[in-house]
Design a protein around this motif. Structure first.
Motif, PDB file in Angstrom:
ATOM      1  N   ASP A  73      11.255  -3.565   9.316  1.00 45.45           N
ATOM      2  CA  ASP A  73      10.554  -2.930   8.201  1.00 45.45           C
ATOM      3  C   ASP A  73      10.038  -3.975   7.211  1.00 45.45           C
ATOM      4  O   ASP A  73       8.925  -3.845   6.682  1.00 45.45           O
ATOM      5  CB  ASP A  73      11.479  -1.952   7.478  1.00 45.45           C
ATOM      6  N   GLN A 125      -3.865   5.183  -3.409  1.00 43.26           N
ATOM      7  CA  GLN A 125      -4.071   3.881  -2.777  1.00 43.26           C
ATOM      8  C   GLN A 125      -4.843   2.993  -3.759  1.00 43.26           C
ATOM      9  O   GLN A 125      -6.061   3.050  -3.848  1.00 43.26           O
ATOM     10  CB  GLN A 125      -4.850   4.038  -1.462  1.00 43.26           C
ATOM     11  N   HIS A 169       4.891 -15.769   2.809  1.00 50.31           N
ATOM     12  CA  HIS A 169       5.373 -15.260   4.087  1.00 50.31           C
ATOM     13  C   HIS A 169       6.863 -15.546   4.297  1.00 50.31           C
ATOM     14  O   HIS A 169       7.627 -14.684   4.730  1.00 50.31           O
ATOM     15  CB  HIS A 169       4.552 -15.909   5.211  1.00 50.31           C
ATOM     16  N   SER A 186       1.870   3.234   2.382  1.00 51.33           N
ATOM     17  CA  SER A 186       2.588   3.633   3.598  1.00 51.33           C
ATOM     18  C   SER A 186       4.098   3.599   3.437  1.00 51.33           C
ATOM     19  O   SER A 186       4.815   4.360   4.092  1.00 51.33           O
ATOM     20  CB  SER A 186       2.162   2.743   4.770  1.00 51.33           C
ATOM     21  N   PHE A 222       6.955  -5.540   8.589  1.00 57.96           N
ATOM     22  CA  PHE A 222       5.780  -4.671   8.475  1.00 57.96           C
ATOM     23  C   PHE A 222       5.225  -4.701   7.057  1.00 57.96           C
ATOM     24  O   PHE A 222       4.003  -4.810   6.855  1.00 57.96           O
ATOM     25  CB  PHE A 222       6.126  -3.237   8.861  1.00 57.96           C
ATOM     26  N   LEU A 223       6.103  -4.617   6.065  1.00 57.34           N
ATOM     27  CA  LEU A 223       5.650  -4.694   4.678  1.00 57.34           C
ATOM     28  C   LEU A 223       4.964  -6.036   4.408  1.00 57.34           C
ATOM     29  O   LEU A 223       3.921  -6.090   3.748  1.00 57.34           O
ATOM     30  CB  LEU A 223       6.839  -4.523   3.728  1.00 57.34           C
ATOM     31  N   ARG A 224       5.556  -7.089   4.917  1.00 54.70           N
ATOM     32  CA  ARG A 224       4.992  -8.434   4.725  1.00 54.70           C
ATOM     33  C   ARG A 224       3.601  -8.546   5.343  1.00 54.70           C
ATOM     34  O   ARG A 224       2.661  -9.055   4.729  1.00 54.70           O
ATOM     35  CB  ARG A 224       5.931  -9.462   5.353  1.00 54.70           C
ATOM     36  N   ASP A 225       3.478  -8.048   6.566  1.00 54.11           N
ATOM     37  CA  ASP A 225       2.242  -8.255   7.314  1.00 54.11           C
ATOM     38  C   ASP A 225       1.149  -7.249   6.960  1.00 54.11           C
ATOM     39  O   ASP A 225      -0.014  -7.454   7.332  1.00 54.11           O
ATOM     40  CB  ASP A 225       2.530  -8.206   8.814  1.00 54.11           C
ATOM     41  N   SER A 226       1.521  -6.183   6.246  1.00 53.87           N
ATOM     42  CA  SER A 226       0.516  -5.189   5.825  1.00 53.87           C
ATOM     43  C   SER A 226       0.225  -5.281   4.339  1.00 53.87           C
ATOM     44  O   SER A 226      -0.483  -4.435   3.788  1.00 53.87           O
ATOM     45  CB  SER A 226       1.001  -3.773   6.165  1.00 53.87           C
ATOM     46  N   GLN A 227       0.757  -6.310   3.673  1.00 54.93           N
ATOM     47  CA  GLN A 227       0.591  -6.390   2.223  1.00 54.93           C
ATOM     48  C   GLN A 227      -0.883  -6.523   1.831  1.00 54.93           C
ATOM     49  O   GLN A 227      -1.703  -7.070   2.570  1.00 54.93           O
ATOM     50  CB  GLN A 227       1.418  -7.528   1.640  1.00 54.93           C
ATOM     51  N   VAL A 228      -1.163  -6.012   0.643  1.00 51.78           N
ATOM     52  CA  VAL A 228      -2.519  -6.038   0.096  1.00 51.78           C
ATOM     53  C   VAL A 228      -2.525  -7.026  -1.072  1.00 51.78           C
ATOM     54  O   VAL A 228      -1.711  -6.905  -1.988  1.00 51.78           O
ATOM     55  CB  VAL A 228      -2.946  -4.641  -0.384  1.00 51.78           C
ATOM     56  N   ASP A 244       0.857  -1.177   0.000  1.00 48.77           N
ATOM     57  CA  ASP A 244       0.000   0.000   0.000  1.00 48.77           C
ATOM     58  C   ASP A 244       0.895   1.230   0.000  1.00 48.77           C
ATOM     59  O   ASP A 244       2.101   1.124  -0.205  1.00 48.77           O
ATOM     60  CB  ASP A 244      -0.991  -0.008   1.178  1.00 48.77           C
TER      61      ASP A 244
END
Length: 225
Positions: free
Chosen positions: A133, A29, A118, A9, A136-142, A7
């Protein structure tokens, strides 16, 4: 503009640099639900701009800006480790003839949407980011609707607008040779930087400087006009 599996961010660093330089920055977005939806989201944001605009896309976002870049506000295009398709080409076609990227693994669900795996996310997408970091990118991916990759561009905006490209030489999501081929075909001014696919975050200064160069070019063209 972010690409697939992400996203906006991660663009905070680039945004802060450009805002401090006096630019107005807007982050698109993308819903990642279809090519048409992402193009519409981009045009919606372009309609809000009040002057010449540099349209920037990372990865899949390159395909989107190639279609959306015909908007009258757009004065230039910046491709950040991005796809640069030509008229009638889709995203999938860009990979033909180039080396595979085995660390970039997409897990596709029964509904046709894909997430990056993952376990291989960091090495495949953000190898030069900190563990925190990258996590965070991994866990917030869309997730992206994988069918979007099969939708062709109708007319490539880089045929009518000046283009720049930032190519991450350590990219494990795309073969760097593929990135060079596409950017060269678009007659883009290329900047190479040692970085992963997450270059928009890990080398925010280089990306921001390229956007600044594109903006200066746009301003010069306005003044000449």
């Amino acid at each position: 503009m972010h690409g697939a599996f992400a996203d906006g961010s991660g663009w905070r660093g680039v945004c802060d640099i450009l805002t401090a330089q006096g630019h107005r920055v807007t982050i698109v977005q993308n819903p990642l639900t279809s090519f048409e939806d992402d193009v519409a989201a981009t045009r919606r944001v372009l309609d809000l701009q009040d002057g010449p605009t540099i349209l920037v896309g990372h990865s899949w976002g390159g395909t989107v800006i190639t279609e959306a870049g015909h908007h009258s506000a757009v004065a230039g295009l910046v491709y950040v480790s991005a796809l640069v398709p030509d008229d009638g080409e889709n995203t999938a076609k860009q990979y033909e003839g180039f080396d595979p990227t085995p660390n970039f693994t997409i897990d596709v669900g029964d509904d046709g949407f894909g997430f990056l795996n993952h376990d291989t996310f960091k090495i495949g997408f953000a190898a030069d980011a900190s563990d925190e970091d990258a996590a965070f990118l991994r866990d917030s991916q869309v997730p992206i609707n994988m069918s979007a990759f099969a939708t062709p561009v109708t007319r490539a905006a880089w045929r009518d607008k000046p283009a720049w490209a930032v190519i991450a030489t350590e990219d494990q999501s795309f073969d760097p040779a593929m990135l060079k081929h596409m950017a060269t075909r678009a007659n883009a001014e290329i900047t190479y930087v040692s970085a992963s696919h997450a270059v928009f975050m890990t080398q925010a200064g280089v990306v921001a400087q390229t956007i600044q160069t594109a903006a200066e070019n746009a301003l010069a063209q306005v003044q000449v006009g």
